[in-house]
Scaffold this active site. Sequence first.
Site, mmCIF file in Angstrom:
data_model
loop_
_atom_site.group_PDB
_atom_site.id
_atom_site.type_symbol
_atom_site.label_atom_id
_atom_site.label_comp_id
_atom_site.label_asym_id
_atom_site.label_seq_id
_atom_site.Cartn_x
_atom_site.Cartn_y
_atom_site.Cartn_z
ATOM 1 N N ASP A 77 0.825 -1.210 0.000
ATOM 2 C CA ASP A 77 0.000 0.000 0.000
ATOM 3 C C ASP A 77 0.858 1.258 0.000
ATOM 4 O O ASP A 77 2.082 1.203 0.182
ATOM 5 C CB ASP A 77 -0.967 -0.017 1.202
ATOM 6 C CG ASP A 77 -0.288 -0.368 2.516
ATOM 7 O OD1 ASP A 77 0.958 -0.427 2.553
ATOM 8 O OD2 ASP A 77 -0.997 -0.588 3.506
ATOM 9 N N ASN B 28 -7.694 -2.979 14.161
ATOM 10 C CA ASN B 28 -9.059 -3.314 13.737
ATOM 11 C C ASN B 28 -9.081 -4.481 12.740
ATOM 12 O O ASN B 28 -10.097 -4.729 12.099
ATOM 13 C CB ASN B 28 -9.744 -2.085 13.131
ATOM 14 C CG ASN B 28 -9.006 -1.548 11.910
ATOM 15 O OD1 ASN B 28 -8.087 -2.180 11.412
ATOM 16 N ND2 ASN B 28 -9.411 -0.393 11.419
ATOM 17 N N GLU C 220 -9.542 -1.801 5.192
ATOM 18 C CA GLU C 220 -10.216 -1.528 6.461
ATOM 19 C C GLU C 220 -11.447 -2.421 6.600
ATOM 20 O O GLU C 220 -11.936 -2.971 5.606
ATOM 21 C CB GLU C 220 -10.639 -0.055 6.481
ATOM 22 C CG GLU C 220 -9.466 0.924 6.417
ATOM 23 C CD GLU C 220 -8.746 1.098 7.751
ATOM 24 O OE1 GLU C 220 -8.673 0.130 8.544
ATOM 25 O OE2 GLU C 220 -8.240 2.204 7.989
ATOM 26 N N HIS D 214 -7.213 -4.746 10.005
ATOM 27 C CA HIS D 214 -6.925 -4.446 8.593
ATOM 28 C C HIS D 214 -5.599 -5.053 8.151
ATOM 29 O O HIS D 214 -4.669 -5.211 8.941
ATOM 30 C CB HIS D 214 -7.013 -2.943 8.277
ATOM 31 C CG HIS D 214 -5.882 -2.086 8.750
ATOM 32 N ND1 HIS D 214 -6.058 -0.951 9.513
ATOM 33 C CD2 HIS D 214 -4.545 -2.167 8.540
ATOM 34 C CE1 HIS D 214 -4.897 -0.378 9.746
ATOM 35 N NE2 HIS D 214 -3.954 -1.108 9.171
HETATM 36 C C1 GLP Z 1 -0.544 0.480 8.541
HETATM 37 C C2 GLP Z 1 -0.195 -0.363 7.325
HETATM 38 C C3 GLP Z 1 -0.432 -1.831 7.572
HETATM 39 C C4 GLP Z 1 0.175 -2.238 8.903
HETATM 40 C C5 GLP Z 1 -0.484 -1.466 10.009
HETATM 41 C C6 GLP Z 1 0.000 -1.832 11.400
HETATM 42 O O1 GLP Z 1 -1.878 0.843 8.594
HETATM 43 N N1 GLP Z 1 -0.920 0.039 6.159
HETATM 44 O O2 GLP Z 1 0.142 -2.583 6.507
HETATM 45 O O3 GLP Z 1 0.026 -3.614 9.103
HETATM 46 O O4 GLP Z 1 -0.207 -0.097 9.787
HETATM 47 O O5 GLP Z 1 1.179 -1.167 11.682
HETATM 48 P P1 GLP Z 1 2.121 -1.440 12.912
HETATM 49 O O6 GLP Z 1 2.958 -2.601 12.533
HETATM 50 O O7 GLP Z 1 2.929 -0.180 13.033
HETATM 51 O O8 GLP Z 1 1.259 -1.685 14.085
#
Ligand code: GLP
Length: 262
Positions: free
Chosen positions: A67, A136, A143, A138
């Site tokens: 992404d 959540n 989402e 995702h």
């Molecule tokens: C972002 C990314 C996700 C990732 C998520 C959790 O929203 N788009 O790919 O998994 O954050 O991030 P973290 O690993 O910092 O908790």
Amino acid sequence: MKVVILKDAAEVAQYGAQIFIDQINAKANSVLGLATGSTPVALYKELIEANKSGKVSFKDVSSFNLDEYLGLEGTHPQSYRYFMNEQLFDHVDIDKANTQVPPGNDANPIEACKKYEADIVAQGGIDVQLLGIGRNGHIGFNEPSSSLASRTRVKTLTKETIDDNARFFSEGEYQPELSITMGIGTILESKKVVLLATGENKAEAIKQTVEGAISASCPASALQFHQDVVVIVDEAAASQLDDPEFFKYIESQNQALLAKLK
Ligand code: GLP
């Protein structure tokens, strides 16, 4: 779903990195699916170390990231392109021309999404896809309420995700509310999926992913449909599973079997 429960974040990173190292050593021109967020950073450090010590080479590897924020140039420090360069690509022998991140600044994002899908197919598909997970549930920026068959597209972020990711932006700095993300359908087409989660704040999402009903309320639960997923978690992220001891038992049996086959 294979669930591996390890002591801490360092062990999660080592276990996850080894899967990527083995993949690349088995197929030098592997196509990797890569992720951002704080969770994969330690895994990338392991890969950098392995590359520096000659245990793996990224020379023929190509990659597609999950992404990107819509509206950020790749040179913006909060863009995921910038993150990938900083956390991995600048430190290994990968040819950056073979690394793809969804274009956050394309004049026609809708066409850019179609092209991203086509580029993955043209490359032969993703061999192994790395995922983190949002609180959540995702994956990528899919989402809750995302279609479980979704493809790469523009996606609006939830308030929760914007708040969670605000820590990366300085006060008053523009923070995008839209993204381009691979879809859940896109992710499910990867040959193998490796999901990492660490910390107590991911425990509920992991419970829903592994033991919950398959539902758009927890996008990661769609991974239950995939035939080759490994969820690697620390004790804290596993803390809400009904029976963590069962997963530990299975993993010890798997390791014993592998040792016998060696
Ligand atoms: C972002 C990314 C996700 C990732 C998520 C959790 O929203 N788009 O790919 O998994 O954050 O991030 P973290 O690993 O910092 O908790």
